[in-house]
Design a protein around this motif. Structure first.
Motif, PDB file in Angstrom:
ATOM      1  N   SER A   1       0.819  -1.206   0.000  1.00 50.59           N
ATOM      2  CA  SER A   1       0.000   0.000   0.000  1.00 50.59           C
ATOM      3  C   SER A   1       0.855   1.260   0.000  1.00 50.59           C
ATOM      4  O   SER A   1       1.787   1.408   0.814  1.00 50.59           O
ATOM      5  CB  SER A   1      -0.927   0.002   1.216  1.00 50.59           C
ATOM      6  OG  SER A   1      -1.663   1.205   1.264  1.00 50.59           O
TER       7      SER A   1
ATOM      8  N   ASN B   1      -0.179   3.951   0.988  1.00 47.79           N
ATOM      9  CA  ASN B   1      -0.600   4.706   2.166  1.00 47.79           C
ATOM     10  C   ASN B   1       0.067   4.220   3.444  1.00 47.79           C
ATOM     11  O   ASN B   1      -0.243   4.699   4.536  1.00 47.79           O
ATOM     12  CB  ASN B   1      -2.118   4.605   2.331  1.00 47.79           C
ATOM     13  CG  ASN B   1      -2.865   5.207   1.145  1.00 47.79           C
ATOM     14  OD1 ASN B   1      -2.464   6.241   0.615  1.00 47.79           O
ATOM     15  ND2 ASN B   1      -3.937   4.539   0.725  1.00 47.79           N
ATOM     16  N   ALA B   2       0.974   3.247   3.325  1.00 49.28           N
ATOM     17  CA  ALA B   2       1.614   2.682   4.515  1.00 49.28           C
ATOM     18  C   ALA B   2       2.510   3.717   5.183  1.00 49.28           C
ATOM     19  O   ALA B   2       3.155   4.547   4.518  1.00 49.28           O
ATOM     20  CB  ALA B   2       2.421   1.450   4.136  1.00 49.28           C
TER      21      ALA B   2
ATOM     22  N   ASN C   1       5.272  -3.286   7.957  1.00 49.17           N
ATOM     23  CA  ASN C   1       3.937  -2.918   7.469  1.00 49.17           C
ATOM     24  C   ASN C   1       3.125  -4.098   6.951  1.00 49.17           C
ATOM     25  O   ASN C   1       1.885  -4.065   6.985  1.00 49.17           O
ATOM     26  CB  ASN C   1       4.051  -1.884   6.338  1.00 49.17           C
ATOM     27  CG  ASN C   1       4.796  -0.646   6.764  1.00 49.17           C
ATOM     28  OD1 ASN C   1       6.019  -0.598   6.596  1.00 49.17           O
ATOM     29  ND2 ASN C   1       4.088   0.342   7.302  1.00 49.17           N
ATOM     30  N   TYR C   2       3.810  -5.115   6.438  1.00 48.30           N
ATOM     31  CA  TYR C   2       3.073  -6.235   5.849  1.00 48.30           C
ATOM     32  C   TYR C   2       3.934  -7.488   5.909  1.00 48.30           C
ATOM     33  O   TYR C   2       5.174  -7.421   5.810  1.00 48.30           O
ATOM     34  CB  TYR C   2       2.711  -5.929   4.389  1.00 48.30           C
ATOM     35  CG  TYR C   2       1.884  -7.000   3.731  1.00 48.30           C
ATOM     36  CD1 TYR C   2       0.576  -7.270   4.152  1.00 48.30           C
ATOM     37  CD2 TYR C   2       2.409  -7.759   2.687  1.00 48.30           C
ATOM     38  CE1 TYR C   2      -0.187  -8.260   3.551  1.00 48.30           C
ATOM     39  CE2 TYR C   2       1.646  -8.749   2.070  1.00 48.30           C
ATOM     40  CZ  TYR C   2       0.356  -8.998   2.518  1.00 48.30           C
ATOM     41  OH  TYR C   2      -0.390  -9.978   1.930  1.00 48.30           O
TER      42      TYR C   2
ATOM     43  N   VAL D   1      -5.053  -1.650  -0.181  1.00 53.35           N
ATOM     44  CA  VAL D   1      -4.400  -2.246   0.979  1.00 53.35           C
ATOM     45  C   VAL D   1      -3.375  -3.265   0.513  1.00 53.35           C
ATOM     46  O   VAL D   1      -3.469  -3.836  -0.575  1.00 53.35           O
ATOM     47  CB  VAL D   1      -5.440  -2.914   1.907  1.00 53.35           C
ATOM     48  CG1 VAL D   1      -6.402  -1.888   2.473  1.00 53.35           C
ATOM     49  CG2 VAL D   1      -6.185  -4.017   1.174  1.00 53.35           C
ATOM     50  N   SER D   2      -2.370  -3.482   1.359  1.00 58.42           N
ATOM     51  CA  SER D   2      -1.347  -4.469   1.029  1.00 58.42           C
ATOM     52  C   SER D   2      -1.979  -5.855   0.973  1.00 58.42           C
ATOM     53  O   SER D   2      -2.764  -6.241   1.839  1.00 58.42           O
ATOM     54  CB  SER D   2      -0.238  -4.442   2.080  1.00 58.42           C
ATOM     55  OG  SER D   2       0.415  -3.185   2.079  1.00 58.42           O
ATOM     56  N   ASN D   3      -1.634  -6.585  -0.070  1.00 57.21           N
ATOM     57  CA  ASN D   3      -2.178  -7.933  -0.230  1.00 57.21           C
ATOM     58  C   ASN D   3      -1.282  -8.733  -1.149  1.00 57.21           C
ATOM     59  O   ASN D   3      -0.508  -8.170  -1.935  1.00 57.21           O
ATOM     60  CB  ASN D   3      -3.606  -7.899  -0.792  1.00 57.21           C
ATOM     61  CG  ASN D   3      -3.650  -7.370  -2.209  1.00 57.21           C
ATOM     62  OD1 ASN D   3      -3.513  -8.116  -3.179  1.00 57.21           O
ATOM     63  ND2 ASN D   3      -3.814  -6.032  -2.342  1.00 57.21           N
TER      64      ASN D   3
END
Length: 405
Positions: free
Chosen positions: A165, A167-168, A185-186, A275-277
């Motif tokens: 993301s 936006n992170a 973050n992920y 979103v991160s995925n």
């Protein structure tokens, strides 16, 4: 003499009855090909070969020929049941000699060889390469199913497709700690395998270190591998660096297996506002596997499927054909042998040349037309009765001559 002529007719009708009866008896025999009795008239000839009379002296059986028309295919659901749709014969070995058959009811014997109910082994072409995409058509082997476990393969490459993301939050001020979610973050993980087939959990961590800038970390079974690897993006969200695969270093599984040395391909990653995925994680390793099923294609390629999801080509079913199949020697048990009258055997594979296709999970039924055979049975019976009547009539005429005064 009419007696001899009628007797030849009785013998011919009797032969016709035997052929028809054999066809009817085998109406449900897998791969059976119906026969036809063929007759020829008989004329007495002088020593010069010229007929001495215009009246024939009866009939004789000139031959019994098989009719190699296609039989109906009945589906059984057993993958080792094979049916030929079109020309050709399965090639089998019987004590070292070749025989040929249209009956494809195969099973596996105690040694893993694919055999028919008579114990004759099915012949196949062995693979010419490890991928099983080509076969050595100049070599015939007994087809054998290997029940041993398929060997494992260690993971060497991982392809990861994910989005980080945009936006992170920037967490570069905090030192990385895999046990503290505030420092990354992920994260995502996947199962990898060592050279012994033992599974290991590989976990990837991603930290935002500034605009369009990230770093990645790797841990295997909770143990950190190597250091941070930078990951940067272009203004359109596509990967800028690295341009190729990333290696974090080697990892010792601690069980005697070779060191794990994996390369990670992040070139399809993105940095968008979503979103991160992760959308795909693919790795090339696998554990040991046991034989779970056999699949045979319409070209006769035999694939062994294993419990680890892998498959191996065991060979390709060999087929044979002849210029004159009616000249083949009948052996019984749904088998024929090569003969001079049949011509030279031509070997090939299903779907090539004039060879038909193979249907796995089905059996070719007899090509006997039962209704036609029953009509033929009535005809042969009438012929027999008529010839018997000729004998009766000739006997009456002879008796009349004897009684002349």
């Amino acid at each position: 003499m009419p007696f001899r002529t009628a007797l030849s007719g009785l013998n011919a009708a009797s032969a016709d009855l035997r052929v028809t009866g054999n066809n009817i008896a085998n109406a449900s025999t897998t791969g059976f090909k119906q026969s036809r009795a063929e007759f020829a008239d008989v004329f007495a000839a002088s020593s010069s070969g010229i007929s001495s009379t215009a009246i024939g002296t009866g009939v004789r059986l000139s031959g019994v020929t098989q009719q190699f028309g296609q039989g109906n295919i009945d589906f059984t659901g057993n993958n080792l049941d094979l049916a030929l749709n079109g020309q050709g014969f399965f090639v089998l070995t019987d004590g070292g000699s070749q025989v040929f058959s249209r009956a494809g009811a195969f099973q596996v014997d105690r040694d893993g060889f694919v055999v028919n109910p008579s114990g004759q082994r099915l012949q196949a072409y062995p693979p010419a390469n490890a991928e099983g995409t080509s076969f050595s058509t100049g070599v015939l082997n007994d087809l054998q199913l290997d029940a041993s476990e398929a060997p494992p393969r260690a993971t060497t490459e991982v392809d990861a497709t994910f989005n980080l993301s945009s936006n992170a939050a920037d967490v570069s001020a905090l030192p990385f700690d895999p046990s503290d979610p505030e420092t990354f973050n992920y994260t995502t993980s996947l199962t990898t395998y060592d050279s012994l087939g033992q599974s290991h959990t590989a976990t990837l961590y991603f930290r935002n270190t500034g605009p369009l800038s990230w770093e990645s970390h790797l841990a295997v079974d909770g143990a950190a591998v190597g250091g941070a690897e930078p990951l940067t993006f272009n203004a359109d969200g596509t990967v800028a660096t690295p341009a190729g695969a990333v290696s974090f270093g080697t990892h010792d599984p601690g069980n005697g297996a070779d060191l794990l040395d994996m390369e990670f391909d992040f070139t399809t990653a993105t940095q968008f506002g979503a979103v991160s995925n992760v959308s795909a994680l693919r790795q090339d390793g696998f554990t040991t596997g046991r034989l779970s099923s056999i699949e045979i294609s319409d070209t006769g390629v035999i694939q062994a499927r294993f419990t680890n999801g892998q498959s191996t080509a065991l060979g390709q079913v060999a087929l044979a054909n002849f210029p004159n199949p009616q000249g083949l020697q009948q052996f019984g048990n749904n088998a024929w042998g090569a003969s001079f009258g049949a011509g030279e055997v031509v070997l090939g594979s299903a779907g090539s040349g004039n060879f038909g296709a193979i249907q796995s999970g089905g059996l070719e039924g007899s090509n006997v037309d039962l209704a036609a055979q029953l009509v033929g049975l009535i005809t042969a019976q009438r012929n027999f009765q008529a010839n018997a009547q000729v004998i009766s009539t000739a006997d009456t005429v002879t008796q009349t001559i004897i009684n002349l005064r």
